[in-house]
Scaffold this active site. Structure first.
Site, PDB file in Angstrom:
ATOM      1  N   GLN A   1      -9.609   0.782  -0.491  1.00 34.51           N
ATOM      2  CA  GLN A   1     -10.026   1.430   0.745  1.00 34.51           C
ATOM      3  C   GLN A   1     -10.395   2.884   0.458  1.00 34.51           C
ATOM      4  O   GLN A   1     -10.011   3.446  -0.573  1.00 34.51           O
ATOM      5  CB  GLN A   1      -8.912   1.380   1.792  1.00 34.51           C
ATOM      6  CG  GLN A   1      -8.577  -0.028   2.259  1.00 34.51           C
ATOM      7  CD  GLN A   1      -7.426  -0.049   3.242  1.00 34.51           C
ATOM      8  OE1 GLN A   1      -6.495   0.746   3.161  1.00 34.51           O
ATOM      9  NE2 GLN A   1      -7.477  -0.977   4.187  1.00 34.51           N
TER      10      GLN A   1
ATOM     11  N   GLU B   1     -11.823   2.704   5.780  1.00 34.01           N
ATOM     12  CA  GLU B   1     -10.681   2.933   6.675  1.00 34.01           C
ATOM     13  C   GLU B   1     -10.604   4.430   6.956  1.00 34.01           C
ATOM     14  O   GLU B   1      -9.750   5.142   6.429  1.00 34.01           O
ATOM     15  CB  GLU B   1      -9.372   2.420   6.052  1.00 34.01           C
ATOM     16  CG  GLU B   1      -8.246   2.405   7.076  1.00 34.01           C
ATOM     17  CD  GLU B   1      -6.884   2.135   6.456  1.00 34.01           C
ATOM     18  OE1 GLU B   1      -6.076   1.445   7.104  1.00 34.01           O
ATOM     19  OE2 GLU B   1      -6.614   2.625   5.346  1.00 34.01           O
TER      20      GLU B   1
ATOM     21  N   GLU C   1       0.828  -1.208   0.000  1.00 38.57           N
ATOM     22  CA  GLU C   1       0.000   0.000   0.000  1.00 38.57           C
ATOM     23  C   GLU C   1       0.859   1.252   0.000  1.00 38.57           C
ATOM     24  O   GLU C   1       1.617   1.486   0.951  1.00 38.57           O
ATOM     25  CB  GLU C   1      -0.911   0.020   1.226  1.00 38.57           C
ATOM     26  CG  GLU C   1      -1.781   1.266   1.302  1.00 38.57           C
ATOM     27  CD  GLU C   1      -2.604   1.330   2.572  1.00 38.57           C
ATOM     28  OE1 GLU C   1      -3.554   2.124   2.613  1.00 38.57           O
ATOM     29  OE2 GLU C   1      -2.298   0.590   3.527  1.00 38.57           O
TER      30      GLU C   1
ATOM     31  N   ASP D   1      -5.664   2.617  -1.809  1.00 40.59           N
ATOM     32  CA  ASP D   1      -6.316   3.452  -0.810  1.00 40.59           C
ATOM     33  C   ASP D   1      -6.600   4.817  -1.433  1.00 40.59           C
ATOM     34  O   ASP D   1      -5.684   5.589  -1.706  1.00 40.59           O
ATOM     35  CB  ASP D   1      -5.424   3.597   0.424  1.00 40.59           C
ATOM     36  CG  ASP D   1      -6.132   4.275   1.584  1.00 40.59           C
ATOM     37  OD1 ASP D   1      -6.741   5.338   1.364  1.00 40.59           O
ATOM     38  OD2 ASP D   1      -6.065   3.753   2.710  1.00 40.59           O
TER      39      ASP D   1
END
Length: 247
Positions: A193, A229, A132, A167
């Site tokens: 996310q 998240e 990530e 993300d």
């Protein structure tokens, strides 16, 4: 759309099994974890079995920074952390491990990260190994910062199991143009996310239009749960109004 609750940020005021039950009561279909290792895996598995929720993934431990796997000279420690995460993921029935890179830079760090990711893939061939990119405001000095860098690492690891944790919060800060990034990265994405930008709160505020982003994700054919998240600015349950809109 289906959503996963990241219990590293949501319902942190209660024990992890109770947070799993709260996620189920709120309508999430899955959960994911940061560092659940203080809770016995059998307790987490029992709560998952009770609620029927899927466990999507766990992170490797942070060590003294934000991960270990790109730190030259720390290979033994990094690989022990990877094995710990794999064992916990297997015990709770999770199919993914996020291997955290840590604070590092340079060619040696790059080579170390690639080798540790190969180690992870080879020791858990049935799992997805996630990497990530983190933005340089929240995590200054983190090794992995952009989707382009992540794609390059994935290509050089050369294992089918390694994928990108996309993300939206981090990647919007680092480059924006999320629609194009989603399209370009889709073949290597393993999980998505989201959170608002710049506050990292619920997705119904901030500068990023999740009406547009979620519609694009659906158009691309993504069917896995999207990971919530974000950092609640009050009791978690009070921040969930967005779910009725997008679900």
């Amino acid at each position: 759309m289906k959503f996963s609750a990241n219990l590293g940020f949501l319902w942190t005021d209660r024990p992890l099994p109770d947070a799993i039950r709260a996620a189920h009561a709120a309508g999430f279909v899955a959960v994911e974890f940061h560092w659940p290792y203080d809770t016995p895996a059998e307790d987490v598995r029992a709560a998952l079995d009770e609620t029927g929720l899927t466990a999507l993934g766990v992170n490797t431990i942070r060590g003294e920074g934000n991960g270990l796997s790109a730190l030259p000279g720390h290979e033994a420690e990094a690989q022990a952390a990877i094995q710990q995460a794999i064992a916990y993921a297997r015990a709770i029935g999770s199919g993914a491990v996020h291997v955290m890179a840590g604070f590092a830079e340079g060619l040696q760090a790059d080579a170390t990260f690639v080798e540790n990711l190969r180690f992870a893939c080879d020791h858990a061939p049935e799992m997805t190994i996630l990497i990530e990119p983190l933005n340089h405001h929240d995590a200054p000095g983190y090794f992995l910062t952009t989707s382009a860098q992540a794609r390059d690492v994935i290509e050089r690891v050369d294992r089918a199991g390694v994928k990108l944790m996309f993300d939206c919060y981090h990647l919007q800060i680092m480059g924006g143009d999320l629609t194009r990034q989603l399209r370009d990265c889709l073949p290597v994405i393993g999980h998505i996310q989201f959170a608002s930008v710049p506050e990292r709160g619920a997705p119904d505020a901030g500068e990023l239009s999740y009406d547009h982003v979620f519609a694009e994700i659906a158009r691309l054919g993504w069917e896995m749960p999207l990971g919530a998240e974000y950092k609640p600015d009050s009791d978690t349950d009070a921040t969930l109004g967005w779910m009725a809109r997008y679900r």
